[in-house]
Design a protein around this motif. Structure first.
Motif, PDB file in Angstrom:
ATOM      1  N   GLY A 160       0.808  -1.203   0.000  1.00 58.87           N
ATOM      2  CA  GLY A 160       0.000   0.000   0.000  1.00 58.87           C
ATOM      3  C   GLY A 160       0.846   1.260   0.000  1.00 58.87           C
ATOM      4  O   GLY A 160       2.072   1.232   0.168  1.00 58.87           O
ATOM      5  N   ALA A 161       0.171   2.402  -0.154  1.00 55.71           N
ATOM      6  CA  ALA A 161       0.858   3.671  -0.374  1.00 55.71           C
ATOM      7  C   ALA A 161       1.705   4.110   0.819  1.00 55.71           C
ATOM      8  O   ALA A 161       2.829   4.580   0.654  1.00 55.71           O
ATOM      9  CB  ALA A 161      -0.156   4.757  -0.721  1.00 55.71           C
ATOM     10  N   GLY A 162       1.167   3.972   2.051  1.00 54.57           N
ATOM     11  CA  GLY A 162       1.891   4.463   3.218  1.00 54.57           C
ATOM     12  C   GLY A 162       3.204   3.750   3.444  1.00 54.57           C
ATOM     13  O   GLY A 162       4.261   4.389   3.583  1.00 54.57           O
ATOM     14  N   VAL A 163       3.165   2.425   3.474  1.00 48.42           N
ATOM     15  CA  VAL A 163       4.391   1.649   3.693  1.00 48.42           C
ATOM     16  C   VAL A 163       5.335   1.789   2.503  1.00 48.42           C
ATOM     17  O   VAL A 163       6.561   1.831   2.667  1.00 48.42           O
ATOM     18  CB  VAL A 163       4.044   0.172   3.961  1.00 48.42           C
ATOM     19  CG1 VAL A 163       5.315  -0.675   4.055  1.00 48.42           C
ATOM     20  CG2 VAL A 163       3.228   0.035   5.231  1.00 48.42           C
ATOM     21  N   SER A 164       4.768   1.867   1.300  1.00 43.93           N
ATOM     22  CA  SER A 164       5.590   2.057   0.113  1.00 43.93           C
ATOM     23  C   SER A 164       6.424   3.328   0.228  1.00 43.93           C
ATOM     24  O   SER A 164       7.626   3.333  -0.085  1.00 43.93           O
ATOM     25  CB  SER A 164       4.712   2.120  -1.130  1.00 43.93           C
ATOM     26  OG  SER A 164       5.465   2.418  -2.278  1.00 43.93           O
ATOM     27  N   LYS A 165       5.803   4.398   0.714  1.00 47.34           N
ATOM     28  CA  LYS A 165       6.543   5.658   0.898  1.00 47.34           C
ATOM     29  C   LYS A 165       7.618   5.505   1.978  1.00 47.34           C
ATOM     30  O   LYS A 165       8.717   6.073   1.875  1.00 47.34           O
ATOM     31  CB  LYS A 165       5.584   6.779   1.283  1.00 47.34           C
ATOM     32  CG  LYS A 165       6.235   8.168   1.338  1.00 47.34           C
ATOM     33  CD  LYS A 165       6.789   8.572  -0.022  1.00 47.34           C
ATOM     34  CE  LYS A 165       7.203  10.043  -0.074  1.00 47.34           C
ATOM     35  NZ  LYS A 165       8.291  10.389   0.812  1.00 47.34           N
ATOM     36  N   ASP A 166       7.334   4.708   3.012  1.00 45.59           N
ATOM     37  CA  ASP A 166       8.344   4.450   4.038  1.00 45.59           C
ATOM     38  C   ASP A 166       9.585   3.801   3.429  1.00 45.59           C
ATOM     39  O   ASP A 166      10.722   4.182   3.753  1.00 45.59           O
ATOM     40  CB  ASP A 166       7.778   3.538   5.128  1.00 45.59           C
ATOM     41  CG  ASP A 166       6.731   4.228   5.993  1.00 45.59           C
ATOM     42  OD1 ASP A 166       6.724   5.476   6.014  1.00 45.59           O
ATOM     43  OD2 ASP A 166       5.930   3.518   6.631  1.00 45.59           O
ATOM     44  N   PHE A 167       9.355   2.821   2.556  1.00 44.92           N
ATOM     45  CA  PHE A 167      10.488   2.161   1.910  1.00 44.92           C
ATOM     46  C   PHE A 167      11.277   3.149   1.053  1.00 44.92           C
ATOM     47  O   PHE A 167      12.521   3.122   1.038  1.00 44.92           O
ATOM     48  CB  PHE A 167      10.008   0.982   1.057  1.00 44.92           C
ATOM     49  CG  PHE A 167       9.848  -0.297   1.820  1.00 44.92           C
ATOM     50  CD1 PHE A 167      10.957  -1.019   2.226  1.00 44.92           C
ATOM     51  CD2 PHE A 167       8.599  -0.790   2.137  1.00 44.92           C
ATOM     52  CE1 PHE A 167      10.835  -2.197   2.933  1.00 44.92           C
ATOM     53  CE2 PHE A 167       8.447  -1.966   2.855  1.00 44.92           C
ATOM     54  CZ  PHE A 167       9.566  -2.677   3.253  1.00 44.92           C
ATOM     55  N   LEU A 181      18.402  -3.651  18.253  1.00 40.67           N
ATOM     56  CA  LEU A 181      19.264  -4.409  19.154  1.00 40.67           C
ATOM     57  C   LEU A 181      19.626  -3.608  20.401  1.00 40.67           C
ATOM     58  O   LEU A 181      19.784  -4.168  21.492  1.00 40.67           O
ATOM     59  CB  LEU A 181      20.541  -4.832  18.430  1.00 40.67           C
ATOM     60  CG  LEU A 181      20.396  -5.893  17.327  1.00 40.67           C
ATOM     61  CD1 LEU A 181      21.677  -5.989  16.520  1.00 40.67           C
ATOM     62  CD2 LEU A 181      20.046  -7.251  17.926  1.00 40.67           C
ATOM     63  N   LEU A 182      19.747  -2.303  20.223  1.00 38.31           N
ATOM     64  CA  LEU A 182      20.140  -1.431  21.333  1.00 38.31           C
ATOM     65  C   LEU A 182      18.944  -0.880  22.100  1.00 38.31           C
ATOM     66  O   LEU A 182      19.129  -0.117  23.060  1.00 38.31           O
ATOM     67  CB  LEU A 182      20.985  -0.272  20.800  1.00 38.31           C
ATOM     68  CG  LEU A 182      22.319  -0.662  20.149  1.00 38.31           C
ATOM     69  CD1 LEU A 182      22.925   0.522  19.417  1.00 38.31           C
ATOM     70  CD2 LEU A 182      23.282  -1.194  21.192  1.00 38.31           C
ATOM     71  N   GLY A 183      17.741  -1.232  21.685  1.00 39.26           N
ATOM     72  CA  GLY A 183      16.551  -0.736  22.356  1.00 39.26           C
ATOM     73  C   GLY A 183      16.281   0.725  22.096  1.00 39.26           C
ATOM     74  O   GLY A 183      15.640   1.404  22.914  1.00 39.26           O
ATOM     75  N   LEU A 184      16.733   1.221  20.927  1.00 41.22           N
ATOM     76  CA  LEU A 184      16.602   2.643  20.613  1.00 41.22           C
ATOM     77  C   LEU A 184      15.471   2.946  19.641  1.00 41.22           C
ATOM     78  O   LEU A 184      15.217   4.119  19.341  1.00 41.22           O
ATOM     79  CB  LEU A 184      17.913   3.173  20.032  1.00 41.22           C
ATOM     80  CG  LEU A 184      19.153   3.038  20.926  1.00 41.22           C
ATOM     81  CD1 LEU A 184      20.399   3.517  20.188  1.00 41.22           C
ATOM     82  CD2 LEU A 184      18.961   3.828  22.221  1.00 41.22           C
ATOM     83  N   GLY A 185      14.793   1.937  19.124  1.00 42.54           N
ATOM     84  CA  GLY A 185      13.721   2.185  18.175  1.00 42.54           C
ATOM     85  C   GLY A 185      13.147   0.899  17.639  1.00 42.54           C
ATOM     86  O   GLY A 185      13.739  -0.181  17.788  1.00 42.54           O
ATOM     87  N   ASP A 186      11.984   1.014  17.002  1.00 37.38           N
ATOM     88  CA  ASP A 186      11.317  -0.172  16.459  1.00 37.38           C
ATOM     89  C   ASP A 186      10.996  -0.007  14.982  1.00 37.38           C
ATOM     90  O   ASP A 186      10.015  -0.557  14.476  1.00 37.38           O
ATOM     91  CB  ASP A 186      10.052  -0.487  17.250  1.00 37.38           C
ATOM     92  CG  ASP A 186       9.011   0.632  17.175  1.00 37.38           C
ATOM     93  OD1 ASP A 186       9.334   1.703  16.610  1.00 37.38           O
ATOM     94  OD2 ASP A 186       7.890   0.421  17.675  1.00 37.38           O
ATOM     95  N   ARG A 187      11.837   0.755  14.272  1.00 36.18           N
ATOM     96  CA  ARG A 187      11.597   0.926  12.832  1.00 36.18           C
ATOM     97  C   ARG A 187      11.712  -0.392  12.080  1.00 36.18           C
ATOM     98  O   ARG A 187      11.295  -0.489  10.919  1.00 36.18           O
ATOM     99  CB  ARG A 187      12.568   1.950  12.245  1.00 36.18           C
ATOM    100  CG  ARG A 187      12.308   3.373  12.705  1.00 36.18           C
ATOM    101  CD  ARG A 187      12.975   4.372  11.778  1.00 36.18           C
ATOM    102  NE  ARG A 187      14.425   4.323  11.864  1.00 36.18           N
ATOM    103  CZ  ARG A 187      15.238   4.937  10.976  1.00 36.18           C
ATOM    104  NH1 ARG A 187      14.717   5.601   9.955  1.00 36.18           N
ATOM    105  NH2 ARG A 187      16.553   4.885  11.128  1.00 36.18           N
ATOM    106  N   VAL A 188      12.242  -1.404  12.725  1.00 37.07           N
ATOM    107  CA  VAL A 188      12.360  -2.718  12.096  1.00 37.07           C
ATOM    108  C   VAL A 188      10.992  -3.271  11.707  1.00 37.07           C
ATOM    109  O   VAL A 188      10.891  -4.175  10.860  1.00 37.07           O
ATOM    110  CB  VAL A 188      13.112  -3.689  13.037  1.00 37.07           C
ATOM    111  CG1 VAL A 188      12.229  -4.103  14.198  1.00 37.07           C
ATOM    112  CG2 VAL A 188      13.614  -4.907  12.281  1.00 37.07           C
ATOM    113  N   LYS A 189       9.929  -2.720  12.281  1.00 34.09           N
ATOM    114  CA  LYS A 189       8.574  -3.208  11.980  1.00 34.09           C
ATOM    115  C   LYS A 189       8.242  -3.104  10.497  1.00 34.09           C
ATOM    116  O   LYS A 189       7.457  -3.896   9.981  1.00 34.09           O
ATOM    117  CB  LYS A 189       7.551  -2.429  12.805  1.00 34.09           C
ATOM    118  CG  LYS A 189       7.531  -2.803  14.282  1.00 34.09           C
ATOM    119  CD  LYS A 189       6.464  -2.021  15.034  1.00 34.09           C
ATOM    120  CE  LYS A 189       6.421  -2.433  16.503  1.00 34.09           C
ATOM    121  NZ  LYS A 189       5.417  -1.641  17.262  1.00 34.09           N
TER     122      LYS A 189
END
Length: 440
Positions: free
Chosen positions: A86-93, A387-395
């Motif tokens: 979809g458009a939102g995740v596509s823009k994230d990539f 890994l460092l507990g600094l963010g969850d952008r891996v989602k």
């Protein structure tokens, strides 16, 4: 013809020692390509106790053997990512791919990278289709990536690449090209200077989890113990990486570098940009030192094509796309290749990477085949944050399907896919009333 790559011939460096003692670390990274090294750099900045092991020399795999292009996007094209997410995740990539380019640029401004030369600009060339098709593509690019794209045609295109086969080009002014091995080695040296532990010629043969830590056995029987393990191998990974081997396929591409072509090369390719055409299995090329032409071509999933045949087909390519260049040097038989090599890339079925937690202590950072020089470092940065507990952008990566590769039948299915892509490419050429040249 040299057995080494052009990049290796230009860069003599000392190997890092192999691991000759058993060690313990918070994190062990398996794989010393761009993804593994970028992760190591991010961890070194935070003083994490890590060890990186590489089965061969740093840069011997795809990260140090590719064409050296760094441009927006992923191996999966923008339309496919849009259909999948979809458009939102596509823009994230799209945004992440730009961030990855910025990561590379920022590294070249650090100490230790003074000799890394970046050449700005890449051009995607249209060999078929109409002007309207090119304009539609340009509009899409501007929506996704901003205004750093422009369409070039007619005499303006001839000022960059002088060939009757190309109709239009999309110039990305933010993109660039460089010597990939030179960058990889500089990154390795930078990490070591920061206190990072990197060992070459240290192949992992097995790993298992016991008492809340991983036991990683090397070919020389030494054992690494780690609280967490990151698999960052590419297309050369084997059974030692366990079930992850069943989630990607190794595809090969080929590069040939000519001997010096003199002033004829600059008449054929006046610009300093790097070029690719708009086919899935198309050509990519750029001028390099000594009036040489680096010419990339083809993709295959089974046995590697012999260098002699790669050279023969590259001559046919040049005769097709640059007949005046070939004529000016006395014909195709006068064009010799100083270097010919291939490189294995790891492709997932979706052509997007695997960046995720596999189990409580096991992580994947792999599958960057086809477009790794911007995507691998940003994925590594995001995994380091997790890994460092600094963010969850891996989602954003967790949405990528974790697809089985077909087992023993996978390479054959992939080869059929490659041939299908080449058939589509051939039809594009035939539809424009031009003959076709390809590796068969």
């Amino acid at each position: 013809m040299n057995s080494e790559t052009y990049y290796e011939s230009k860069l003599k460096y000392r190997e890092r020692p192999s691991l000759e003692e058993s060690l313990q670390a918070d994190i062990v990274i398996v794989g010393g390509g761009l993804a593994g090294l970028a992760l190591a750099f991010e961890l070194a900045q935070e003083n994490v106790n890590f060890v990186l092991i590489e089965a061969n020399k740093i840069g011997q795999s795809a990260s140090g053997r590719n064409g050296g292009f760094c441009s927006p996007g992923w191996a999966a094209d923008d339309d496919k990512i849009l259909r999948l997410f979809g458009a939102g995740v596509s823009k994230d990539f799209c945004d992440l791919s730009l961030e990855g380019m910025d990561w590379i640029k920022s590294m070249t401004k650090r100490s230790g990278f003074e000799n890394i030369r970046i050449e700005k600009g890449t051009v995607n060339l249209f060999i078929s289709g109409s002007e309207a098709d090119a304009e539609r593509m340009l509009r899409k690019k501007k929506v996704l990536y901003g205004d750093a794209f422009e369409m070039i045609g007619g005499s303006d295109l001839n000022a960059l690449v002088n060939s009757c086969r190309y109709k239009y080009g999309l110039l990305s002014t933010d993109s660039f090209h460089l010597n990939p091995l030179e960058f990889i080695v500089a990154l390795r040296n930078k990490i070591v200077s920061m206190g990072g532990q990197i060992f070459e010629n240290s192949r992992m043969v097995s790993h298992f989890e016991l008492d809340n830590e991983f036991h990683i056995t090397l070919a020389n029987k030494k054992v690494l113990k780690a609280k967490r393990l990151v698999i960052a191998t590419g297309g050369y990974g084997g059974s030692e990486i366990g079930f992850l081997k069943t989630r990607w396929l190794p595809l090969q591409t080929y590069i040939a570098v000519t001997s010096g072509l003199g002033a004829s090369l600059h008449l054929a390719i006046p610009g300093r940009f790097a070029f690719s055409d708009n086919r899935r299995a198309g050509n990519y090329f750029r001028k390099i030192s000594g009036n040489r032409l680096l010419w990339g071509r083809d993709i295959s999933a089974l046995n590697a094509v012999e260098p002699k045949k790669v050279g023969m087909c590259a001559r046919k390519d040049l005769d097709f796309f640059f007949p005046e260049l070939v004529e000016s040097v006395g014909g195709g038989e006068k064009i010799s290749f100083e270097y010919i090599w291939s490189g294995k890339m790891a492709y997932s079925v979706s052509m997007l990477p695997y960046v995720r937690q596999i189990s409580p202590k096991l992580y994947a950072l792999m599958g960057f085949g086809g477009h790794g020089f911007n995507t691998a470092p940003i994925a590594a940065k995001i995994l380091s944050e997790y890994l460092l507990g600094l963010g969850d952008r891996v989602k954003v990566f967790e949405q990528i399907p974790f697809t089985w590769n077909g087992g023993v039948f996978g390479p054959y299915a992939a080869e059929i896919f490659c041939k299908w892509q080449k058939t589509i490419d051939s039809r594009k050429l035939y539809s424009s009333r031009t003959p076709v040249s390809r590796l068969v």
